[in-house]
Design a protein around this motif. Structure first.
Motif, PDB file in Angstrom:
ATOM      1  N   PHE A 270     -17.027  30.941 -19.057  1.00  0.00           N
ATOM      2  CA  PHE A 270     -17.081  30.093 -20.075  1.00  0.00           C
ATOM      3  C   PHE A 270     -17.811  30.619 -21.185  1.00  0.00           C
ATOM      4  O   PHE A 270     -17.546  30.497 -22.372  1.00  0.00           O
TER       5      PHE A 270
ATOM      6  N   ALA B 215      -6.057  20.634 -18.981  1.00  0.00           N
ATOM      7  CA  ALA B 215      -7.396  20.359 -19.644  1.00  0.00           C
ATOM      8  C   ALA B 215      -8.045  21.583 -20.373  1.00  0.00           C
ATOM      9  O   ALA B 215      -7.822  22.533 -19.788  1.00  0.00           O
ATOM     10  N   GLU B 216      -8.948  21.489 -21.235  1.00  0.00           N
ATOM     11  CA  GLU B 216      -9.756  22.605 -21.698  1.00  0.00           C
ATOM     12  C   GLU B 216     -10.991  22.873 -20.832  1.00  0.00           C
ATOM     13  O   GLU B 216     -11.208  22.111 -20.085  1.00  0.00           O
ATOM     14  N   ASP B 217     -11.165  24.211 -20.624  1.00  0.00           N
ATOM     15  CA  ASP B 217     -12.147  24.694 -19.573  1.00  0.00           C
ATOM     16  C   ASP B 217     -13.817  23.748 -19.750  1.00  0.00           C
ATOM     17  O   ASP B 217     -14.266  23.499 -18.789  1.00  0.00           O
ATOM     18  N   ALA B 218     -13.928  23.261 -21.055  1.00  0.00           N
ATOM     19  CA  ALA B 218     -15.282  22.797 -21.207  1.00  0.00           C
ATOM     20  C   ALA B 218     -15.068  21.423 -20.486  1.00  0.00           C
ATOM     21  O   ALA B 218     -16.090  20.683 -19.830  1.00  0.00           O
TER      22      ALA B 218
END
Length: 376
Positions: A48, A191-194
């Motif tokens: 990330f 979903a997004e990685d964050a």
């Protein structure tokens, strides 16, 4: 900073569990799981934060890590609910994890420069392996969430047949955590990685919090029915009579119809005279010991003659006792909760739920329908 705090928290919780006094099997499994989560979070954080290429020798080693979480979830749930799994079957759950490593060995053995090139090209020339990996991860998520929920449902059935109070051992928190890990698997897809990382950190916090404070759930041990004199018919005095044949209805258990009826009579007499149901922590095993009979047979008798589980049988008696007490003039100086506690309920929630289940009415509705009880 939040991400690093999550990683530190994960390993800290693992250390707490490892150093915990009187560790249970569930504690050890949770410690191993948290360690695996910590390693996975470190890998995720490096990816990330675009630092993974600085440790290019690690590329490939992190790919199978998601396949660890499903087996650990299932084994942890099984250990918490005291559902034993032989060691060889425990190990078998990690075979997909090892097979996926085998699939990526050609990539792992590449020179670092080539691995970096493949990584920058988003898995070029390894599309099949990546598809297999993603499919395995999603299948693992669905299968193990389902298996863990199945284990919890089996535990719920056990509670109904062995315990008279379920509040401390129903593991409702674990059900929500299972739903949570299922949601994280959905995040992996959409979903997004964050968001995934944030969800995992929150998941770890609750997993560690409840896991560390969870008290082990153990059924009181007793030998199999065939090892006790209770597998023979009961005599008039309640002792064993080895020459009585078992009737067809109880052929598999070794308890005859006549003995079962006699045991039911003894059960009713003891419960009426000694009011054992007023013990809020009464279990099937404790009641069986009071009657000098095997819990297996006592459970059968309750199921057959009362058409109830042990849990429902005991709580029905508690409700009837409450109805008796609340009608007494001297009870007016006590609150409803105080009377309920005297009857064996261990909380207002448990009392209200069971009272409505038995009578079809809330306690307040019942009181309005004829009792002279006035104090609330």
């Amino acid at each position: 900073m939040f991400y690093l705090a999550g990683i530190i928290l994960t390993f800290f919780l693992a250390v707490l569990l490892i150093t915990k006094r009187g560790k249970s099997e569930a504690d050890l499994i949770l410690a191993a799981w948290l360690t695996a989560i910590g390693v996975h979070l470190c890998s995720f954080y490096l990816t990330f934060s675009n630092q993974l290429l600085l440790f290019s020798f690690l590329l490939g080693f992190n790919f199978p890590l998601p396949l660890l979480h499903g087996p650990f979830l299932f084994l942890y749930t099984s250990a918490l609910t005291n559902q034993k799994i032989p060691a060889k079957y425990k190990a078998a759950h990690f075979i997909p994890f090892l097979l996926l490593y085998g699939l990526f060995i050609p990539f792992i053995l590449l020179p670092e420069e080539q691995k970096i090139q493949v990584f920058k090209n988003e898995g070029l020339d390894y599309e099949v392996e990546m598809l297999v990996m993603l499919s395995a991860i999603m299948i693992s998520g669905v299968v193990y969430v389902g298996l863990a929920l199945w284990r919890l449902n089996e535990h719920k059935k056990t509670i109904q047949h062995e315990f008279s109070s379920a509040e401390k051992i129903n593991l409702a928190w674990l059900r929500y955590l299972i739903y949570g890990i299922g949601l994280i698997w959905l995040f992996v897809l959409f979903a997004e990685d964050a968001m995934i990382f944030n969800a995992v950190v929150v998941f770890v916090f609750f997993l560690g919090y409840f896991g560390i404070k969870q008290v082990g759930i153990f059924s009181q041990g007793y030998p199999p029915p065939g090892q006790l004199a209770a597998d023979m018919a009961l005599t008039e005095s309640g002792t064993a009579a080895p020459d009585k044949p078992a009737a067809a209805k109880y052929q598999r258990s070794g308890l005859s119809d006549e003995a079962a009826a006699r045991l039911h009579g003894l059960l009713s007499e003891v419960m009426q005279k000694e009011k054992l149901y007023t013990n809020a922590e009464l279990t099937l095993t404790e009641l069986a010991k009071a009657l000098d009979v095997h819990p297996h047979y006592l459970s059968q008798v309750i199921n057959t003659f009362e058409d109830k589980t042990f849990y429902d049988y005991v709580n029905t008696l508690r409700v009837e006792e409450f109805k008796r007490l609340v009608a007494l003039p001297e009870s007016k100086k006590f609150t409803l909760l105080a009377l309920a506690l005297d009857c064996g309920f261990n909380s207002k929630t448990s009392f209200n739920r069971n009272f409505k289940s038995v009578t079809g009415l809330a306690p307040s509705e019942y009181l309005k329908q004829g009792t002279t009880y006035l104090h609330t």
